[in-house]
Design a protein around this motif. Structure first.
Motif, PDB file in Angstrom:
ATOM      1  N   ILE B  39      -6.787 -70.972 -35.710  1.00 17.44           N
ATOM      2  CA  ILE B  39      -6.309 -69.589 -35.668  1.00 17.44           C
ATOM      3  C   ILE B  39      -5.724 -69.266 -34.294  1.00 17.44           C
ATOM      4  O   ILE B  39      -5.149 -68.214 -34.093  1.00 17.44           O
ATOM      5  N   ILE B  92     -13.251 -71.502 -35.071  1.00 18.39           N
ATOM      6  CA  ILE B  92     -12.786 -70.132 -35.281  1.00 18.39           C
ATOM      7  C   ILE B  92     -12.909 -69.342 -33.981  1.00 18.39           C
ATOM      8  O   ILE B  92     -11.984 -68.632 -33.567  1.00 18.39           O
ATOM      9  N   VAL B  93     -14.078 -69.492 -33.347  1.00 17.32           N
ATOM     10  CA  VAL B  93     -14.319 -68.748 -32.113  1.00 17.32           C
ATOM     11  C   VAL B  93     -13.386 -69.238 -31.010  1.00 17.32           C
ATOM     12  O   VAL B  93     -12.804 -68.431 -30.270  1.00 17.32           O
ATOM     13  N   ILE B  94     -13.212 -70.557 -30.916  1.00 19.06           N
ATOM     14  CA  ILE B  94     -12.287 -71.102 -29.921  1.00 19.06           C
ATOM     15  C   ILE B  94     -10.872 -70.594 -30.185  1.00 19.06           C
ATOM     16  O   ILE B  94     -10.145 -70.207 -29.258  1.00 19.06           O
ATOM     17  N   ALA B  96     -10.037 -67.818 -31.595  1.00 15.92           N
ATOM     18  CA  ALA B  96      -9.976 -66.412 -31.175  1.00 15.92           C
ATOM     19  C   ALA B  96      -9.841 -66.327 -29.658  1.00 15.92           C
ATOM     20  O   ALA B  96      -9.065 -65.521 -29.130  1.00 15.92           O
ATOM     21  N   ALA B  97     -10.580 -67.194 -28.950  1.00 14.53           N
ATOM     22  CA  ALA B  97     -10.504 -67.189 -27.488  1.00 14.53           C
ATOM     23  C   ALA B  97      -9.111 -67.599 -27.016  1.00 14.53           C
ATOM     24  O   ALA B  97      -8.569 -67.024 -26.072  1.00 14.53           O
ATOM     25  N   ILE B 100      -6.806 -64.666 -27.265  1.00 14.81           N
ATOM     26  CA  ILE B 100      -7.024 -63.707 -26.178  1.00 14.81           C
ATOM     27  C   ILE B 100      -6.446 -64.271 -24.883  1.00 14.81           C
ATOM     28  O   ILE B 100      -5.792 -63.564 -24.111  1.00 14.81           O
TER      29      ILE B 100
END
Lengths: 373, 308
Positions: B39, B92-94, B96-97, B100
């Motif tokens: 993502i 997923i978290v990576i 999102a990071a 950002i």
């Protein structure tokens, strides 16, 4: 996946606890250092930049209140991500749920007239929770009914909510005579009262604190909450234990969405007082960072929320005084996430090396190591 | 004749809006097939968009800009690859990071490079190339053969990617890694390497797609200008059922929604254009839910591979 990141490690001794507290601390420090590097790279003294950042967010009552104003939506969206994660779900839809909540609460706050505040305000706030909750529930339903991954659907639902809000504020809900794409102001009876005179700090912050309490009590003090966590930790075991994962997933997405809905609600009814496009500067995704940094724990989320609130409210001052773009805080935020999420790998590697060393030195500390769990 | 002209110009607009989705999609399809949910493509495209403008400005050519964009986005993709494959952090978290990070880096450096109040520098961008002879054909010429180079490139890439994916050993390896990494490991396929390379490929193409947004659709950089196209490319991969041809079609469907929307807004019709803008996202949800033919993700989707 998501759930495991927030999973508490069994703290077997003070060393473990120190590690648990140390990781977020080191992560923030390292991220600030990288931020300092970028600031220096663009030709500004990082010391001056950070000084103005902290001055801008903590130097007097007004700036501290402003920090808590920025903290409020972050707590809600962090709770949203963390709650879903506790049930093993990845909620990337806080931004959309925030907008859905705002749409529900703003509608009632504008068009419901003649009510005293004691009724109107709670009604509008509840509507915000329900609006966000339903938007989250939709993703949950698509998952349990059709197997559609919530990772993608929640992102897609964000954009649908954004465009729907844009439709509302340029069409049906536009303030007469229709010169600006925004809604009329909320009724006075539905506006969150200020809690510190002379500042913008409003009742929404107290509601955020209550939401943290709710998060704690629900997850750790109720049977349903216990079930939610079991599903998150081990869905197979949960099913053997007679826990219905479908019901829990739906409930988790509803509550997660509800928290995000409150972020939108408090932002409109406490600060903006009317709805317009893109009123959230990405609070939904910021919540992920806050939740991760806080380890998904109630106190952790509060502290991480305040920290990110400091960054957000101080960034304006930093831009004004030190000419450092506000966007630098995104870089810091991204590295906080990266360091926290990869910390497990490095502590694991460290522990493994230590164990190997112990084994080589003829230590007997084998067998009972659950570091991989 | 008038209606034919407007249909032709609509088709041309559709290809223009579909191109960033197709370009990014041609890279994403490989990483997705290898079991990576990237993502972070939104952030990579954003980095590509800024690097494209900066590269074109520094080196004086849109092509150098595009190459620079690909290089910069691939660096970001290697960070993603290291964290998701080696460190085995949650993809997923990576992702999102990374998004950002992309927003932060591009906004910060755009202000430093181009200043706040100064006019954007005049840079070389991708201009329209009318294909000789073909562009003279009535209707067809206007619809298909008066585009900039990256639009043609995007279309040419589709059969190439499709061939690599389904007819070559490389494609087989990529697909196998996404379905059953463990089995691949036992037969000697380096799961980590395959994933690293596919993520790098997705980074390269995200960068190119980003450069297209800043040098093909426009010729300057604005904050957050990718505006969800990365997520939409990801959606096109899912809606296109993880095949290059499917992504082409998905891209054109999504692009059509955007192209119609512009026309509706310009024509001032009563139909709210926002509902058209929702269409790509709604269609993707329908595809995931199986309403318009089930889109099935690779079996090892988003799971880090742990070597024993």
């Amino acid at each position: 996946m998501g759930g495991n990141d927030l999973e508490e490690k069994k703290s077997s001794g003070s060393k473990e606890l120190l590690l648990k507290l140390g990781i977020p601390f080191v992560a923030v420090l390292a991220a600030l250092l990288i931020g300092a590097g970028v600031i220096a790279f663009i030709g500004v003294d990082p010391w001056i930049a950070y000084k103005s950042l902290f001055m801008g967010s903590l130097s007097n009552v007004n700036s501290m209140a402003e920090t808590l104003v920025k903290t409020t939506p972050l707590i809600f969206t962090a709770l949203s991500y963390a709650f879903a994660a506790r049930c093993g779900l990845v909620n990337l839809g806080a931004e959309g749920q925030l907008y859905a909540g705002a749409i529900f609460s703003t509608t009632l706050a504008i068009y419901l007239t003649g009510l005293p505040m004691i009724i109107h305000l709670p009604v509008a706030i509840s509507a915000g929770f329900i609006g966000g909750g339903l938007w989250g529930l939709l993703a949950g339903w698509l998952k349990v009914r059709f197997g559609a991954s919530e990772v993608i659907t929640t992102i897609m639902l964000n954009y649908i909510a954004v465009h729907f809000l844009s439709f509302l504020v340029t069409g049906p809900m536009i303030e007469p005579p229709g010169n600006f794409p925004q809604t009329p102001q909320a009724q006075l009876s539905a506006i969150l009262p200020k809690i510190v005179p002379g500042t913008r700090l409003h009742l929404g912050f107290i509601i955020a604190l209550l939401a943290i309490l709710f998060y704690y009590f629900f997850l750790w003090k109720t049977t349903t909450g216990y079930e939610t966590r079991v599903v998150g930790l081990n869905p197979t075991a949960a099913e053997y234990a007679g826990i219905n994962p479908t019901k829990n997933a739906l409930l988790a997405m509803f509550i997660a969405g509800g928290f995000a809905g409150l972020a939108g609600t408090s932002e409109i009814l406490g600060i903006q007082l009317r709805m317009f496009q893109a009123f959230s500067p990405g609070y939904g995704f910021d919540g992920i960072a806050v939740a991760l940094l806080g380890g998904g724990t109630p106190v952790g989320i509060l502290i991480a929320g305040i920290l990110f609130g400091i960054l957000r409210s101080g960034a304006n001052m930093m831009q004004m005084l030190a000419r450092v773009p506000i966007a630098i805080i995104y870089i810091i935020q991204a590295f906080v996430i990266i360091f926290v999420i990869s910390s497990g790998y490095f502590t694991k590697a460290y522990n493994k090396r230590k164990l190997e060393k112990q084994a080589r030195e003829g230590g007997t500390n084998n067998g009972n190591t659950d570091i991989d769990s | 004749m008038e209606i034919l002209t407007s249909i032709a110009s609509f088709i041309a607009a559709d290809f223009r809006t579909a191109t960033p989705l197709i370009l990014a999609g041609m890279g994403l399809v490989f990483s997705s097939r290898a079991g990576i949910v990237n993502i972070g493509v939104e952030g990579m495209m954003l980095v590509g968009a800024l690097a494209g403008v900066a590269g074109s400005w520094w080196f004086g050519s849109a092509w150098y800009g595009a190459l620079f964009a690909m290089a910069m986005a691939s660096i970001i993709s290697l960070i993603f690859a290291y964290l998701s494959v080696t460190v085995k952090a949650d993809q997923i978290v990576i992702g999102a990071a990374i998004n950002i990070l992309g927003l932060g880096l591009t906004t910060t450096f755009a202000r430093t490079l181009f200043g706040l109040n100064t006019a954007p520098p005049a840079i070389d961008s991708f201009s329209i190339i009318a294909i000789p002879v073909l562009s003279q054909i009535p209707f067809i010429g206007q619809a298909f053969f008066r585009q900039n180079a990256l639009v043609y490139l995007a279309i040419i890439l589709v059969p190439i990617a499709s061939f690599i994916m389904f007819k070559t050993d490389i494609g087989l390896k990529v697909r196998a890694v996404g379905e059953h990494p463990k089995a691949c490991d036992t037969v000697g396929i380096n799961v980590y390497l395959v994933r690293y390379i596919t993520i790098l490929v997705s980074g390269l193409f995200s960068g190119l797609a980003g450069a297209y947004v800043s040098l093909g659709l426009l010729s300057f950089f604005t904050e957050n200008m990718v505006a969800g196209r990365g997520f939409m490319a990801l959606a096109a991969v899912v809606f296109g059922k993880y095949s290059p041809k499917g992504i082409l079609l998905a891209g054109l469907v999504f692009g059509a929604a955007e192209a119609i929307q512009f026309r509706l807004q310009a024509a001032g019709t009563a139909i709210p254009f926002q509902f058209l803008l929702m269409l790509p996202y709604a269609l993707t949800i329908f595809a995931l839910a199986g309403f318009v033919g089930k889109s099935r993700a690779p079996a090892a989707n988003a799971q880090p591979y742990e070597k024993d």
